[in-house]
Motif scaffolding. Structure first.
Motif, PDB file in Angstrom:
ATOM      1  N   UNK A   1       0.802  -1.216   0.000  1.00  0.00           N
ATOM      2  CA  UNK A   1       0.000   0.000   0.000  1.00  0.00           C
ATOM      3  C   UNK A   1       0.836   1.268   0.000  1.00  0.00           C
ATOM      4  N   UNK A   2       2.147   1.150   0.163  1.00  0.00           N
ATOM      5  CA  UNK A   2       2.984   2.357   0.216  1.00  0.00           C
ATOM      6  C   UNK A   2       2.946   3.154  -1.086  1.00  0.00           C
ATOM      7  N   UNK A   3       2.989   2.545  -2.291  1.00  0.00           N
ATOM      8  CA  UNK A   3       2.893   3.373  -3.515  1.00  0.00           C
ATOM      9  C   UNK A   3       1.604   4.180  -3.594  1.00  0.00           C
ATOM     10  N   UNK A   4       0.466   3.609  -3.185  1.00  0.00           N
ATOM     11  CA  UNK A   4      -0.793   4.354  -3.206  1.00  0.00           C
ATOM     12  C   UNK A   4      -0.751   5.520  -2.222  1.00  0.00           C
ATOM     13  N   UNK A   5      -0.140   5.318  -1.061  1.00  0.00           N
ATOM     14  CA  UNK A   5      -0.028   6.396  -0.091  1.00  0.00           C
ATOM     15  C   UNK A   5       0.859   7.513  -0.629  1.00  0.00           C
TER      16      UNK A   5
ATOM     17  N   UNK B   1      -1.205   9.472  -3.132  1.00  0.00           N
ATOM     18  CA  UNK B   1      -2.185  10.307  -2.446  1.00  0.00           C
ATOM     19  C   UNK B   1      -1.522  11.537  -1.833  1.00  0.00           C
ATOM     20  N   UNK B   2      -0.347  11.372  -1.262  1.00  0.00           N
ATOM     21  CA  UNK B   2       0.369  12.512  -0.701  1.00  0.00           C
ATOM     22  C   UNK B   2       0.773  13.503  -1.781  1.00  0.00           C
ATOM     23  N   UNK B   3       1.197  12.988  -2.939  1.00  0.00           N
ATOM     24  CA  UNK B   3       1.560  13.891  -4.039  1.00  0.00           C
ATOM     25  C   UNK B   3       0.360  14.672  -4.544  1.00  0.00           C
ATOM     26  N   UNK B   4      -0.832  14.078  -4.547  1.00  0.00           N
ATOM     27  CA  UNK B   4      -2.031  14.796  -4.972  1.00  0.00           C
ATOM     28  C   UNK B   4      -2.477  15.835  -3.957  1.00  0.00           C
ATOM     29  N   UNK B   5      -2.116  15.678  -2.693  1.00  0.00           N
ATOM     30  CA  UNK B   5      -2.519  16.640  -1.657  1.00  0.00           C
ATOM     31  C   UNK B   5      -1.517  17.779  -1.495  1.00  0.00           C
ATOM     32  N   UNK B   6      -0.316  17.645  -1.997  1.00  0.00           N
ATOM     33  CA  UNK B   6       0.677  18.699  -1.813  1.00  0.00           C
ATOM     34  C   UNK B   6       0.267  20.035  -2.425  1.00  0.00           C
TER      35      UNK B   6
END
Length: 365
Positions: free
Chosen positions: A258-262, A265-270
């Motif tokens: 699940x680390x790649x999905x996290x 998601x973090x890159x989309x929230x930056x």
């Protein structure tokens, strides 16, 4: 080309894994060692015996000689030791010659009749095949092997052996580490662990402490079992089947997947973090004030250290420097009082001027 005798010796050496002559040499060396021990014991016995019992007293009487006296008053024969040593040396030389003569015959007879190939057949050694040569495929005559390629293959073989030894040693170290880790997770079967709370680690329910397995609470407590983590199997061997999976391994594998999905998601929230204001709280305000106070203390301490390096006395505080000399605390307080007095006088004058202006305005109205 090697002669027939040399081929025979090489064949026997390869068969016995030691040269035939080495057996004869070992037998002769063992015999000589026994001989030297015998002569040493014989010499020690003669030197410890009374010279009079060895015939020296009769010899002195026959030669009409008077023996000397030692400190205890006993007869002394100074030449007894020298004659004993010379006699033992002659006996040792005689026995060495006898051993060399007889064992030379033994060596010749053994090499010709025992440690040899059957006689009567010419070049028999060329047709003898040892056991470790069975099913050995000889290279064809048109082989492209050269001395350089053979040397290269030999070097590769040696390096492969070194790599194999290093891998075996690494495997043993890894097995030992895995065994230690499994011991940390596997408590003593006779010890029952209590449920672990948030403030204290797991402790045995009995009076003894299970110090050999400090992390057993991760897999052997009811809280861990409620999460689906099953305890490790109690196995004596440290190795398990390659395809065996435990719940802990499954959970870890899922979390890692699940680390790649996290990250995505973090890159989309930056992009939203730059335009979104974070909420402030009393804790953050208190933390900012604490940081300001620590910064002020740090600046004051560094300033004080720099002034001390320049020779300024900072024992009573640092209020400043006037005309190249340090201004004391009393002078600073006097200057502060003077400034305050001047400020009060200025305030009174301003109040008086304001009152006069106000009176004129009233009269005009």
């Amino acid at each position: 080309m090697a002669s027939a005798k040399q081929q025979e010796n090489m064949l026997l050496t390869e068969h016995f894994t030691w040269p035939p002559i080495s057996l004869i040499d070992d037998i002769i060396n063992a015999t000589n060692e026994v001989l030297y021990r015998c002569t040493d014991s014989f010499e020690t016995g003669l030197l410890s015996a009374d010279p009079a019992l060895l015939g020296f007293a009769d010899r002195y009487a026959a030669e009409s000689r008077v023996s000397e006296k030692d400190e205890d008053g006993n007869d002394s024969f100074p030449e007894a030791r020298l004659e004993i040593e010379e006699g033992v040396l002659k006996l040792e030389t005689l026995m060495e010659n006898a051993v060399d003569k007889n064992f030379d015959r033994f060596e010749i007879w053994t090499l010709r009749n025992v440690l040899c190939l059957p006689r009567g057949e010419e070049e028999l050694g060329r047709w003898v095949r040892l056991g470790h040569y069975e099913n050995l495929q000889t290279p064809p005559k048109d082989s492209k092997l050269t001395p350089e390629s053979v040397h290269t293959l030999r070097r590769e073989f040696i390096e492969t052996q070194k790599l194999n030894a290093a891998l075996v040693a690494e495997k043993k170290r890894n097995d030992a580490i895995i065994a230690n880790l499994r011991a940390w997770l596997q408590p003593n079967p006779t010890t029952k662990l209590e449920p672990r709370n948030s403030t204290s680690p797991a402790k045995p329910s009995n009076n003894g402490t299970d110090a050999s397995a400090p992390f057993a609470f991760l897999t052997h407590t009811p809280a861990a079992q409620s999460l689906g983590i099953q305890p490790l199997p109690q196995t004596s061997s440290t190795t398990a089947a390659p395809d065996s999976r435990t719940p802990l391994t499954t959970h870890t594998t899922f979390t890692t997947s699940q680390l790649p999905y996290l990250r995505q998601l973090l890159a989309s929230l930056q992009p939203y973090l730059a335009t979104t204001a974070l909420p402030t709280s009393t804790a953050s305000t208190t933390s900012a004030g604490e940081m300001t106070r620590e910064r002020k203390v740090y600046v004051e301490s560094q300033s004080k250290r720099i002034l001390e390096r320049r020779g300024v006395d900072t024992k009573d505080g640092v209020e400043g420097v006037w005309d190249g000399r340090r201004v004391g605390a009393e002078e600073v307080r006097g200057l502060e009082g003077l400034v305050q007095s001047m400020s009060r006088g200025r305030d009174k004058a301003e109040d008086a001027g304001a009152g006069a202006e106000q009176g004129e305005a009233m009269d005009t109205s």
